[in-house]
Write a protein that holds these residues in place. Structure first.
Motif, PDB file in Angstrom:
ATOM      1  N   LEU A   4     -40.227 -14.419  20.020  1.00 11.41           N
ATOM      2  CA  LEU A   4     -40.446 -12.712  20.923  1.00 11.41           C
ATOM      3  C   LEU A   4     -39.152 -12.636  18.965  1.00 11.41           C
ATOM      4  O   LEU A   4     -38.051 -12.540  19.282  1.00 11.41           O
ATOM      5  CB  LEU A   4     -39.918 -13.483  21.902  1.00 11.41           C
ATOM      6  CG  LEU A   4     -40.237 -14.540  22.663  1.00 11.41           C
ATOM      7  CD1 LEU A   4     -39.573 -14.110  24.346  1.00 11.41           C
ATOM      8  CD2 LEU A   4     -40.965 -13.774  22.927  1.00 11.41           C
ATOM      9  N   ARG A   5     -39.859 -11.056  18.915  1.00 16.12           N
ATOM     10  CA  ARG A   5     -39.107 -10.311  17.924  1.00 16.12           C
ATOM     11  C   ARG A   5     -39.037  -9.643  18.254  1.00 16.12           C
ATOM     12  O   ARG A   5     -40.680  -8.741  18.689  1.00 16.12           O
ATOM     13  CB  ARG A   5     -39.582 -10.788  16.204  1.00 16.12           C
ATOM     14  CG  ARG A   5     -38.996 -10.166  15.506  1.00 16.12           C
ATOM     15  CD  ARG A   5     -40.154 -10.461  14.132  1.00 16.12           C
ATOM     16  NE  ARG A   5     -39.837 -11.418  13.507  1.00 16.12           N
ATOM     17  CZ  ARG A   5     -40.009 -12.012  12.235  1.00 16.12           C
ATOM     18  NH1 ARG A   5     -41.389 -11.350  11.700  1.00 16.12           N
ATOM     19  NH2 ARG A   5     -39.911 -13.338  12.196  1.00 16.12           N
ATOM     20  N   LEU A   6     -38.349  -8.437  18.458  1.00 19.87           N
ATOM     21  CA  LEU A   6     -38.982  -6.866  18.398  1.00 19.87           C
ATOM     22  C   LEU A   6     -39.094  -5.542  17.320  1.00 19.87           C
ATOM     23  O   LEU A   6     -38.903  -6.264  16.166  1.00 19.87           O
ATOM     24  CB  LEU A   6     -36.960  -6.185  18.854  1.00 19.87           C
ATOM     25  CG  LEU A   6     -36.906  -5.131  19.989  1.00 19.87           C
ATOM     26  CD1 LEU A   6     -38.169  -4.031  20.501  1.00 19.87           C
ATOM     27  CD2 LEU A   6     -35.781  -5.059  19.731  1.00 19.87           C
ATOM     28  N   ALA A   7     -40.056  -5.548  17.307  1.00 19.89           N
ATOM     29  CA  ALA A   7     -40.552  -4.399  16.431  1.00 19.89           C
ATOM     30  C   ALA A   7     -41.314  -3.313  16.870  1.00 19.89           C
ATOM     31  O   ALA A   7     -41.380  -2.816  17.629  1.00 19.89           O
ATOM     32  CB  ALA A   7     -42.172  -5.524  15.842  1.00 19.89           C
ATOM     33  N   PHE A   8     -41.135  -1.858  16.485  1.00 14.59           N
ATOM     34  CA  PHE A   8     -41.320  -1.021  17.026  1.00 14.59           C
ATOM     35  C   PHE A   8     -42.874  -0.754  16.010  1.00 14.59           C
ATOM     36  O   PHE A   8     -42.852  -0.121  14.752  1.00 14.59           O
ATOM     37  CB  PHE A   8     -40.725   0.142  16.825  1.00 14.59           C
ATOM     38  CG  PHE A   8     -39.820  -0.119  17.836  1.00 14.59           C
ATOM     39  CD1 PHE A   8     -39.470   0.485  18.753  1.00 14.59           C
ATOM     40  CD2 PHE A   8     -39.085  -0.853  17.278  1.00 14.59           C
ATOM     41  CE1 PHE A   8     -38.386  -0.491  19.579  1.00 14.59           C
ATOM     42  CE2 PHE A   8     -37.458  -1.108  17.789  1.00 14.59           C
ATOM     43  CZ  PHE A   8     -37.406  -1.460  19.544  1.00 14.59           C
ATOM     44  N   ASN A   9     -44.207   0.146  16.484  1.00 19.25           N
ATOM     45  CA  ASN A   9     -45.234  -0.060  15.817  1.00 19.25           C
ATOM     46  C   ASN A   9     -45.698   1.725  15.543  1.00 19.25           C
ATOM     47  O   ASN A   9     -45.840   1.778  16.683  1.00 19.25           O
ATOM     48  CB  ASN A   9     -46.623  -0.625  16.029  1.00 19.25           C
ATOM     49  CG  ASN A   9     -47.249  -0.557  15.165  1.00 19.25           C
ATOM     50  OD1 ASN A   9     -47.745   0.402  14.474  1.00 19.25           O
ATOM     51  ND2 ASN A   9     -48.965  -1.293  15.608  1.00 19.25           N
ATOM     52  N   THR A  64     -44.181  -0.648  21.310  1.00 20.58           N
ATOM     53  CA  THR A  64     -42.807  -1.800  20.773  1.00 20.58           C
ATOM     54  C   THR A  64     -43.935  -2.861  21.242  1.00 20.58           C
ATOM     55  O   THR A  64     -44.283  -3.147  22.767  1.00 20.58           O
ATOM     56  CB  THR A  64     -41.715  -2.128  22.715  1.00 20.58           C
ATOM     57  OG1 THR A  64     -41.244  -0.515  22.632  1.00 20.58           O
ATOM     58  CG2 THR A  64     -41.038  -2.523  22.686  1.00 20.58           C
ATOM     59  N   ASP A  65     -43.458  -3.655  19.897  1.00 18.08           N
ATOM     60  CA  ASP A  65     -43.669  -4.654  19.532  1.00 18.08           C
ATOM     61  C   ASP A  65     -42.991  -6.129  20.123  1.00 18.08           C
ATOM     62  O   ASP A  65     -41.730  -5.825  19.758  1.00 18.08           O
ATOM     63  CB  ASP A  65     -44.772  -5.017  18.704  1.00 18.08           C
ATOM     64  CG  ASP A  65     -45.852  -4.145  18.719  1.00 18.08           C
ATOM     65  OD1 ASP A  65     -46.220  -4.625  19.660  1.00 18.08           O
ATOM     66  OD2 ASP A  65     -46.111  -3.562  17.510  1.00 18.08           O
ATOM     67  N   TYR A  66     -43.304  -7.684  20.870  1.00 16.59           N
ATOM     68  CA  TYR A  66     -42.534  -8.729  20.567  1.00 16.59           C
ATOM     69  C   TYR A  66     -42.871 -10.532  20.480  1.00 16.59           C
ATOM     70  O   TYR A  66     -42.443 -10.383  20.570  1.00 16.59           O
ATOM     71  CB  TYR A  66     -41.698  -8.619  21.752  1.00 16.59           C
ATOM     72  CG  TYR A  66     -43.199  -8.024  23.047  1.00 16.59           C
ATOM     73  CD1 TYR A  66     -43.564  -9.466  24.498  1.00 16.59           C
ATOM     74  CD2 TYR A  66     -43.634  -6.906  24.109  1.00 16.59           C
ATOM     75  CE1 TYR A  66     -44.692  -9.238  24.630  1.00 16.59           C
ATOM     76  CE2 TYR A  66     -43.689  -6.939  24.938  1.00 16.59           C
ATOM     77  CZ  TYR A  66     -44.671  -7.778  25.324  1.00 16.59           C
ATOM     78  OH  TYR A  66     -45.623  -7.480  26.675  1.00 16.59           O
ATOM     79  N   THR A  78     -46.603  -9.032  14.309  1.00 12.58           N
ATOM     80  CA  THR A  78     -46.136  -8.497  15.637  1.00 12.58           C
ATOM     81  C   THR A  78     -46.734  -7.396  16.450  1.00 12.58           C
ATOM     82  O   THR A  78     -46.932  -6.741  16.355  1.00 12.58           O
ATOM     83  CB  THR A  78     -44.707  -8.344  15.616  1.00 12.58           C
ATOM     84  OG1 THR A  78     -44.059  -9.092  14.301  1.00 12.58           O
ATOM     85  CG2 THR A  78     -43.746  -8.734  17.029  1.00 12.58           C
ATOM     86  N   PHE A  79     -47.649  -7.836  17.843  1.00  8.70           N
ATOM     87  CA  PHE A  79     -47.797  -7.435  18.984  1.00  8.70           C
ATOM     88  C   PHE A  79     -47.335  -7.483  19.874  1.00  8.70           C
ATOM     89  O   PHE A  79     -46.427  -8.517  20.118  1.00  8.70           O
ATOM     90  CB  PHE A  79     -49.337  -7.867  18.599  1.00  8.70           C
ATOM     91  CG  PHE A  79     -49.817  -9.386  19.040  1.00  8.70           C
ATOM     92  CD1 PHE A  79     -50.073  -9.226  20.160  1.00  8.70           C
ATOM     93  CD2 PHE A  79     -49.186 -10.407  18.519  1.00  8.70           C
ATOM     94  CE1 PHE A  79     -50.116 -11.008  20.956  1.00  8.70           C
ATOM     95  CE2 PHE A  79     -49.426 -11.729  18.744  1.00  8.70           C
ATOM     96  CZ  PHE A  79     -49.840 -11.743  19.682  1.00  8.70           C
ATOM     97  N   ALA A 125     -53.503  -0.181  15.808  1.00  2.79           N
ATOM     98  CA  ALA A 125     -53.930  -1.837  15.387  1.00  2.79           C
ATOM     99  C   ALA A 125     -53.604  -2.064  13.810  1.00  2.79           C
ATOM    100  O   ALA A 125     -53.806  -1.498  12.951  1.00  2.79           O
ATOM    101  CB  ALA A 125     -55.224  -2.018  16.237  1.00  2.79           C
ATOM    102  N   PHE A 126     -52.904  -3.365  13.571  1.00  3.43           N
ATOM    103  CA  PHE A 126     -52.090  -3.064  12.300  1.00  3.43           C
ATOM    104  C   PHE A 126     -51.805  -1.627  11.570  1.00  3.43           C
ATOM    105  O   PHE A 126     -51.834  -1.789  10.145  1.00  3.43           O
ATOM    106  CB  PHE A 126     -53.497  -3.763  11.806  1.00  3.43           C
ATOM    107  CG  PHE A 126     -54.378  -5.301  12.088  1.00  3.43           C
ATOM    108  CD1 PHE A 126     -53.895  -5.990  12.139  1.00  3.43           C
ATOM    109  CD2 PHE A 126     -54.804  -4.463  12.777  1.00  3.43           C
ATOM    110  CE1 PHE A 126     -53.508  -6.945  12.785  1.00  3.43           C
ATOM    111  CE2 PHE A 126     -56.590  -5.598  13.589  1.00  3.43           C
ATOM    112  CZ  PHE A 126     -55.267  -7.078  13.385  1.00  3.43           C
ATOM    113  N   SER A 127     -51.040  -0.808  11.919  1.00  2.00           N
ATOM    114  CA  SER A 127     -50.016  -0.841  11.780  1.00  2.00           C
ATOM    115  C   SER A 127     -51.003   0.985  11.029  1.00  2.00           C
ATOM    116  O   SER A 127     -50.115   1.551  10.907  1.00  2.00           O
ATOM    117  CB  SER A 127     -49.390  -0.629  10.983  1.00  2.00           C
ATOM    118  OG  SER A 127     -48.157  -1.652  11.401  1.00  2.00           O
TER     119      SER A 127
END
Length: 167
Positions: A52-57, A123-125, A133-134, A61-63
Protein backbone atom coordinates in the motif's frame (compact mmCIF):
# COMPACT_ATOMS: atom_id res chain seq x y z
CA UNK A 1 -58.52 -0.38 2.96
CA UNK A 2 -56.94 -1.96 -0.07
CA UNK A 3 -53.27 -1.44 -0.45
CA UNK A 4 -52.04 -1.16 -3.99
CA UNK A 5 -48.44 -1.74 -4.74
CA UNK A 6 -47.16 -0.69 -8.06
CA UNK A 7 -44.40 -2.72 -9.44
CA UNK A 8 -41.64 -0.86 -11.21
CA UNK A 9 -41.16 -1.87 -14.81
CA UNK A 10 -38.33 -4.36 -15.12
CA UNK A 11 -36.13 -1.91 -17.06
CA UNK A 12 -36.55 0.65 -14.28
CA UNK A 13 -35.63 -1.93 -11.65
CA UNK A 14 -32.57 -2.95 -13.64
CA UNK A 15 -31.50 0.67 -14.08
CA UNK A 16 -32.00 1.39 -10.40
CA UNK A 17 -29.97 -1.68 -9.43
CA UNK A 18 -27.18 -0.76 -11.83
CA UNK A 19 -26.93 2.79 -10.54
CA UNK A 20 -27.17 1.69 -6.89
CA UNK A 21 -24.50 -0.96 -7.40
CA UNK A 22 -22.20 1.46 -9.18
CA UNK A 23 -22.74 4.08 -6.47
CA UNK A 24 -21.92 1.59 -3.70
CA UNK A 25 -18.72 0.46 -5.43
CA UNK A 26 -17.68 4.03 -6.18
CA UNK A 27 -18.28 4.96 -2.54
CA UNK A 28 -16.07 2.06 -1.41
CA UNK A 29 -13.24 3.24 -3.66
CA UNK A 30 -13.59 6.85 -2.52
CA UNK A 31 -13.54 5.73 1.11
CA UNK A 32 -10.33 3.75 0.50
CA UNK A 33 -8.76 6.75 -1.24
CA UNK A 34 -9.64 8.92 1.75
CA UNK A 35 -8.16 6.34 4.10
CA UNK A 36 -4.98 6.07 2.00
CA UNK A 37 -4.45 9.84 2.06
CA UNK A 38 -4.33 9.72 5.85
CA UNK A 39 -2.78 6.34 6.58
CA UNK A 40 -0.06 6.22 3.94
CA UNK A 41 1.40 9.72 4.31
CA UNK A 42 4.33 8.44 6.38
CA UNK A 43 5.29 5.81 3.84
CA UNK A 44 4.25 2.52 2.29
CA UNK A 45 2.87 -0.43 4.20
CA UNK A 46 3.81 -4.01 3.37
CA UNK A 47 6.38 -5.81 1.26
CA UNK A 48 7.43 -4.44 -2.14
CA UNK A 49 5.62 -7.25 -3.99
CA UNK A 50 2.18 -6.16 -2.70
CA UNK A 51 2.32 -2.80 -1.01
CA UNK A 52 0.00 0.00 0.00
CA UNK A 53 1.73 3.15 -1.24
CA UNK A 54 0.32 6.65 -1.63
CA UNK A 55 0.65 8.20 -5.09
CA UNK A 56 -1.17 10.82 -7.10
CA UNK A 57 -1.75 10.50 -10.84
CA UNK A 58 -2.49 13.65 -12.86
CA UNK A 59 -2.97 11.60 -16.03
CA UNK A 60 -5.12 8.64 -16.91
CA UNK A 61 -4.03 5.01 -17.30
CA UNK A 62 -0.25 4.66 -16.97
CA UNK A 63 -0.05 8.45 -16.45
CA UNK A 64 -0.97 9.15 -20.07
CA UNK A 65 -1.84 12.82 -20.45
CA UNK A 66 -0.11 13.85 -17.23
CA UNK A 67 1.31 16.97 -18.92
CA UNK A 68 -2.12 18.15 -20.09
CA UNK A 69 -3.93 20.83 -18.08
CA UNK A 70 -6.01 19.15 -15.38
CA UNK A 71 -9.25 20.62 -16.76
CA UNK A 72 -8.65 18.77 -20.04
CA UNK A 73 -8.20 15.44 -18.25
CA UNK A 74 -11.23 16.10 -16.02
CA UNK A 75 -13.36 17.05 -19.04
CA UNK A 76 -12.20 14.05 -21.08
CA UNK A 77 -12.73 11.51 -18.31
CA UNK A 78 -16.06 13.10 -17.38
CA UNK A 79 -17.29 12.79 -20.97
CA UNK A 80 -16.30 9.13 -21.07
CA UNK A 81 -18.01 8.49 -17.73
CA UNK A 82 -21.19 10.19 -18.89
CA UNK A 83 -21.11 8.13 -22.11
CA UNK A 84 -20.79 4.92 -20.08
CA UNK A 85 -23.61 6.03 -17.77
CA UNK A 86 -25.87 6.81 -20.74
CA UNK A 87 -25.07 3.44 -22.32
CA UNK A 88 -25.84 1.67 -19.03
CA UNK A 89 -29.09 3.58 -18.62
CA UNK A 90 -30.25 3.07 -22.20
CA UNK A 91 -29.46 -0.61 -22.42
CA UNK A 92 -30.45 -1.73 -18.91
CA UNK A 93 -29.20 -5.24 -19.73
CA UNK A 94 -31.26 -8.22 -18.62
CA UNK A 95 -28.20 -10.39 -18.16
CA UNK A 96 -26.92 -10.12 -14.60
CA UNK A 97 -23.38 -10.71 -15.78
CA UNK A 98 -23.55 -7.89 -18.33
CA UNK A 99 -25.25 -5.58 -15.86
CA UNK A 100 -22.62 -6.32 -13.22
CA UNK A 101 -19.75 -5.71 -15.64
CA UNK A 102 -21.26 -2.38 -16.72
CA UNK A 103 -21.96 -1.30 -13.14
CA UNK A 104 -18.39 -2.15 -12.12
CA UNK A 105 -16.95 -0.14 -15.03
CA UNK A 106 -19.25 2.80 -14.29
CA UNK A 107 -18.29 2.70 -10.61
CA UNK A 108 -14.59 2.88 -11.40
CA UNK A 109 -14.99 5.67 -13.93
CA UNK A 110 -17.26 7.71 -11.64
CA UNK A 111 -15.02 7.27 -8.59
CA UNK A 112 -11.95 8.44 -10.49
CA UNK A 113 -13.79 11.46 -11.92
CA UNK A 114 -15.08 12.42 -8.48
CA UNK A 115 -11.60 11.99 -6.96
CA UNK A 116 -9.98 14.02 -9.76
CA UNK A 117 -12.56 16.85 -9.74
CA UNK A 118 -11.17 18.66 -6.69
CA UNK A 119 -7.44 18.85 -7.43
CA UNK A 120 -6.93 17.31 -10.88
CA UNK A 121 -5.28 14.12 -9.64
CA UNK A 122 -6.42 10.61 -8.81
CA UNK A 123 -5.30 9.01 -5.55
CA UNK A 124 -3.55 5.67 -6.06
CA UNK A 125 -2.61 3.30 -3.26
CA UNK A 126 -2.15 -0.27 -4.55
CA UNK A 127 1.38 -1.07 -5.64
CA UNK A 128 3.18 -4.16 -6.83
CA UNK A 129 6.87 -4.28 -7.55
CA UNK A 130 6.30 -4.69 -11.27
CA UNK A 131 3.17 -2.62 -12.09
CA UNK A 132 2.37 1.09 -11.73
CA UNK A 133 0.54 2.13 -8.58
CA UNK A 134 -3.24 2.04 -9.05
CA UNK A 135 -6.49 2.10 -7.09
CA UNK A 136 -9.64 0.01 -6.69
CA UNK A 137 -11.49 2.13 -9.27
CA UNK A 138 -8.82 1.28 -11.85
CA UNK A 139 -9.29 -2.41 -11.05
CA UNK A 140 -13.06 -1.98 -11.47
CA UNK A 141 -12.61 -0.43 -14.92
CA UNK A 142 -10.21 -3.12 -16.12
CA UNK A 143 -12.14 -6.07 -14.66
CA UNK A 144 -15.47 -4.72 -15.95
CA UNK A 145 -13.98 -4.23 -19.41
CA UNK A 146 -12.46 -7.71 -19.44
CA UNK A 147 -15.78 -9.16 -18.34
CA UNK A 148 -17.56 -7.35 -21.17
CA UNK A 149 -15.08 -8.77 -23.68
CA UNK A 150 -15.51 -12.27 -22.27
CA UNK A 151 -19.28 -11.91 -22.28
CA UNK A 152 -19.27 -10.74 -25.89
CA UNK A 153 -17.44 -13.92 -26.89
CA UNK A 154 -19.96 -16.23 -25.26
CA UNK A 155 -23.08 -14.36 -26.35
CA UNK A 156 -24.48 -15.93 -29.48
CA UNK A 157 -28.02 -14.55 -29.54
CA UNK A 158 -29.61 -11.26 -28.48
CA UNK A 159 -30.93 -10.92 -24.95
CA UNK A 160 -34.71 -10.90 -24.63
CA UNK A 161 -35.89 -7.36 -25.21
CA UNK A 162 -32.84 -6.37 -27.25
CA UNK A 163 -33.67 -4.74 -30.52
CA UNK A 164 -31.54 -5.71 -33.48
CA UNK A 165 -29.52 -2.94 -35.10
CA UNK A 166 -29.32 -2.42 -38.78
CA UNK A 167 -26.44 -0.95 -40.70
Amino acid sequence: MTQHTTRLPSATRRRTALVAGAAALAAADLALKSWAQGALVDGPIGPEAAQLRLAFNPGVAFSLGETLPSWVVVAFTSLITVAVAVAVWRTAPRSRATATALAVMLAGAAANVIDRADDGVVTDYLHTGWWPTFNLADAFIVCGGLAMVALSWRRTSPEPGDTPTTA
